[in-house]
Design a protein around this motif. Structure first.
Motif, PDB file in Angstrom:
ATOM      1  N   GLY A  18       0.829  -1.194   0.000  1.00  0.00           N
ATOM      2  CA  GLY A  18       0.000   0.000   0.000  1.00  0.00           C
ATOM      3  C   GLY A  18       0.865   1.245   0.000  1.00  0.00           C
ATOM      4  N   ASP A  19       0.379   2.309  -0.625  1.00  0.00           N
ATOM      5  CA  ASP A  19       1.159   3.539  -0.747  1.00  0.00           C
ATOM      6  C   ASP A  19       0.940   4.519   0.399  1.00  0.00           C
ATOM      7  OD1 ASP A  19       2.229   2.635  -3.124  1.00  0.00           O
ATOM      8  OD2 ASP A  19       0.705   3.605  -4.375  1.00  0.00           O
ATOM      9  N   ALA A  20      -0.080   4.302   1.213  1.00  0.00           N
ATOM     10  CA  ALA A  20      -0.389   5.254   2.279  1.00  0.00           C
ATOM     11  C   ALA A  20       0.780   5.523   3.226  1.00  0.00           C
ATOM     12  CB  ALA A  20      -1.612   4.785   3.072  1.00  0.00           C
ATOM     13  N   PRO A  21       1.549   4.506   3.659  1.00  0.00           N
ATOM     14  CA  PRO A  21       2.648   4.804   4.580  1.00  0.00           C
ATOM     15  C   PRO A  21       3.664   5.798   3.998  1.00  0.00           C
ATOM     16  CG  PRO A  21       2.149   2.474   4.650  1.00  0.00           C
ATOM     17  CD  PRO A  21       1.359   3.050   3.508  1.00  0.00           C
ATOM     18  N   VAL A  22       3.958   5.676   2.712  1.00  0.00           N
ATOM     19  CA  VAL A  22       4.900   6.612   2.086  1.00  0.00           C
ATOM     20  C   VAL A  22       4.266   7.996   1.971  1.00  0.00           C
ATOM     21  CG1 VAL A  22       6.266   7.107   0.024  1.00  0.00           C
ATOM     22  CG2 VAL A  22       6.025   4.750   0.813  1.00  0.00           C
ATOM     23  N   GLU A 132      -7.193   0.525   8.862  1.00  0.00           N
ATOM     24  CA  GLU A 132      -8.302  -0.013   8.082  1.00  0.00           C
ATOM     25  C   GLU A 132      -8.902   1.029   7.151  1.00  0.00           C
ATOM     26  OE1 GLU A 132     -10.006   1.737  11.861  1.00  0.00           O
ATOM     27  OE2 GLU A 132      -8.229   0.548  11.270  1.00  0.00           O
ATOM     28  N   ASN A 133      -8.558   2.287   7.349  1.00  0.00           N
ATOM     29  CA  ASN A 133      -9.061   3.363   6.495  1.00  0.00           C
ATOM     30  C   ASN A 133      -8.070   3.745   5.398  1.00  0.00           C
ATOM     31  OD1 ASN A 133     -11.453   3.667   8.082  1.00  0.00           O
ATOM     32  ND2 ASN A 133     -10.254   4.809   9.594  1.00  0.00           N
ATOM     33  N   THR A 134      -7.039   2.962   5.232  1.00  0.00           N
ATOM     34  CA  THR A 134      -6.013   3.217   4.216  1.00  0.00           C
ATOM     35  C   THR A 134      -5.917   2.016   3.281  1.00  0.00           C
ATOM     36  OG1 THR A 134      -4.131   2.203   5.376  1.00  0.00           O
ATOM     37  CG2 THR A 134      -4.736   4.447   6.023  1.00  0.00           C
ATOM     38  N   ASP A 135      -4.965   2.088   2.350  1.00  0.00           N
ATOM     39  CA  ASP A 135      -4.759   0.964   1.432  1.00  0.00           C
ATOM     40  C   ASP A 135      -3.730  -0.038   1.959  1.00  0.00           C
ATOM     41  OD1 ASP A 135      -2.421   2.413   1.127  1.00  0.00           O
ATOM     42  OD2 ASP A 135      -2.441   2.404  -1.064  1.00  0.00           O
ATOM     43  N   VAL A 136      -3.337   0.086   3.220  1.00  0.00           N
ATOM     44  CA  VAL A 136      -2.376  -0.845   3.821  1.00  0.00           C
ATOM     45  C   VAL A 136      -2.968  -2.253   3.865  1.00  0.00           C
ATOM     46  CG1 VAL A 136      -1.176  -1.463   5.959  1.00  0.00           C
ATOM     47  CG2 VAL A 136      -1.184   0.909   5.171  1.00  0.00           C
ATOM     48  N   HIS A 137      -2.217  -3.222   3.363  1.00  0.00           N
ATOM     49  CA  HIS A 137      -2.691  -4.607   3.353  1.00  0.00           C
ATOM     50  C   HIS A 137      -1.518  -5.560   3.194  1.00  0.00           C
ATOM     51  CE1 HIS A 137      -2.305  -3.585  -0.916  1.00  0.00           C
ATOM     52  NE2 HIS A 137      -2.226  -4.885  -1.168  1.00  0.00           N
ATOM     53  N   ALA A 138      -1.744  -6.794   3.582  1.00  0.00           N
ATOM     54  CA  ALA A 138      -0.759  -7.859   3.364  1.00  0.00           C
ATOM     55  C   ALA A 138      -1.034  -8.501   2.016  1.00  0.00           C
ATOM     56  CB  ALA A 138      -0.852  -8.899   4.470  1.00  0.00           C
ATOM     57  N   HIS A 171      -1.390  -6.956  13.545  1.00  0.00           N
ATOM     58  CA  HIS A 171      -2.788  -7.363  13.721  1.00  0.00           C
ATOM     59  C   HIS A 171      -3.615  -6.990  12.490  1.00  0.00           C
ATOM     60  CE1 HIS A 171      -6.578  -8.249  15.719  1.00  0.00           C
ATOM     61  NE2 HIS A 171      -7.017  -7.064  15.314  1.00  0.00           N
ATOM     62  N   ALA A 172      -3.434  -5.781  11.992  1.00  0.00           N
ATOM     63  CA  ALA A 172      -4.198  -5.318  10.835  1.00  0.00           C
ATOM     64  C   ALA A 172      -3.903  -6.151   9.595  1.00  0.00           C
ATOM     65  CB  ALA A 172      -3.891  -3.845  10.563  1.00  0.00           C
ATOM     66  N   LEU A 173      -2.677  -6.654   9.510  1.00  0.00           N
ATOM     67  CA  LEU A 173      -2.275  -7.447   8.347  1.00  0.00           C
ATOM     68  C   LEU A 173      -2.566  -8.937   8.515  1.00  0.00           C
ATOM     69  CD1 LEU A 173       1.182  -5.764   7.608  1.00  0.00           C
ATOM     70  CD2 LEU A 173      -0.998  -5.348   6.456  1.00  0.00           C
ATOM     71  N   GLY A 174      -3.040  -9.321   9.704  1.00  0.00           N
ATOM     72  CA  GLY A 174      -3.301 -10.728   9.960  1.00  0.00           C
ATOM     73  C   GLY A 174      -2.037 -11.545  10.123  1.00  0.00           C
ATOM     74  N   LEU A 175      -0.968 -10.915  10.619  1.00  0.00           N
ATOM     75  CA  LEU A 175       0.333 -11.583  10.717  1.00  0.00           C
ATOM     76  C   LEU A 175       0.868 -11.617  12.151  1.00  0.00           C
ATOM     77  CD1 LEU A 175       2.073 -10.036   7.556  1.00  0.00           C
ATOM     78  CD2 LEU A 175       0.963 -12.273   7.752  1.00  0.00           C
ATOM     79  N   SER A 176      -0.001 -11.467  13.127  1.00  0.00           N
ATOM     80  CA  SER A 176       0.456 -11.406  14.521  1.00  0.00           C
ATOM     81  C   SER A 176       1.172 -12.667  14.969  1.00  0.00           C
ATOM     82  CB  SER A 176      -0.734 -11.135  15.455  1.00  0.00           C
ATOM     83  OG  SER A 176      -1.296  -9.873  15.211  1.00  0.00           O
TER      84      SER A 176
END
Length: 273
Positions: A18-22, A132-138, A171-176
């Motif tokens: 996702g590009d949101a972090p940058v 969850e309001n951004t395009d961040v995803h695994a 947690h958000a990425l389902g990788l905990s």
């Protein structure tokens, strides 16, 4: 069963997409430039706008980069005088959006310490905004791939992301529960040797350390994620989103799907004795 192999994984650009972090990082840099009266160095554009256009064009070579007469971007290679610069030097050629933001920030008059503070502030901003309001995803299938891989190999996450409030990202990425060990604040590339040594002892057997040639490292930055492992005889996979052609990885792939196939084949192959 003894797991004789070790998989090292980068976070941003590898498992966190996702590009949101940058772009949140760019926003923080823009705010600091405005606060210090330095925005004039980016006439007609903000860092956010420049990076957004770069992502749309799938190219990091934006026209706003300033070069010297030899064709090297201004400020690249200047002497590091503090720990942030030593741990996270301005990179050239560019391989991801974070590096583009840092280069533009430096050329506009900010220090690498300023960039580091902006990066950390942007991470807090993202959490406050809600991942969850951004395009961040695994990547699709990442959790299942890592669970399967951990049956045969120790899996370690090595990231420059700060340890502070990192659990919500996983947690958000389902990788905990996806890793045997998470190494935050790794300070790659400077800190990669120390991170690798920690990871090699993460299998639970204090007497057994993974052999260097049984290590696979995957990431999207050659110098940060792969170069050290390559020099020791390990296997490397570079996700080259922008087609830079940099480095000499064993495998160069465009996306996580291709990376997953490589990891699966490697994990099922017999360990070299």
């Amino acid at each position: 069963m003894t797991r004789e192999k070790l998989l090292l994984l980068d976070f941003d650009g590898t498992l966190c997409l996702g590009d949101a972090p940058v772009l949140f990082y760019a926003d923080r840099v823009d705010a600091l430039l405005a606060e210090r009266g330095l925005s004039r160095h980016l006439v007609g554009s903000s860092v956010h706008e420049i990076v957004s256009r770069a992502f749309s064009a799938n190219s990091l070579l934006v026209p706003q980069i300033q070069y010297d007469d030899a064709g090297t971007p201004l400020t690249v290679g200047s002497e590091a005088t503090h720990e942030d610069a030593k741990a996270h030097p301005v990179s050239w050629p560019l391989q991801d959006g974070y590096q583009l933001v840092q280069l533009l920030a430096r050329q506009a008059g900010l220090t690498d310490a300023d960039s580091g503070q902006s990066f950390r502030a942007a991470r807090r901003d993202l959490l406050a905004h809600g991942l969850e309001n951004t395009d961040v995803h695994a990547p699709s299938g990442a959790s299942e791939l890592l669970a399967e891989t951990r049956r045969r190999a120790v899996v370690v996450l090595v990231t420059n992301s700060p340890a502070e409030a990192f659990a919500p990202w996983l947690h958000a990425l389902g990788l905990s529960e996806a890793f045997d060990l998470v190494i935050n604040d790794a300070r790659k590339p400077l800190g990669m040797p120390a991170a690798l040594e920690s990871a090699r002892g993460a299998g639970g057997d204090a007497q057994a350390r993974t052999a260097a040639d049984q290590v696979l490292s995957a990431g999207d930055i050659w110098a940060n994620d792969l170069e050290h492992v390559h020099a020791l005889g390990g296997t490397t996979v570079l996700i080259d989103r922008f087609g830079t052609g940099l480095g000499t990885p064993d495998h160069r792939v465009e996306d996580f799907d291709a990376l997953a196939q490589t990891i699966d084949a490697w994990s099922h192959s017999a360990a070299t004795v």
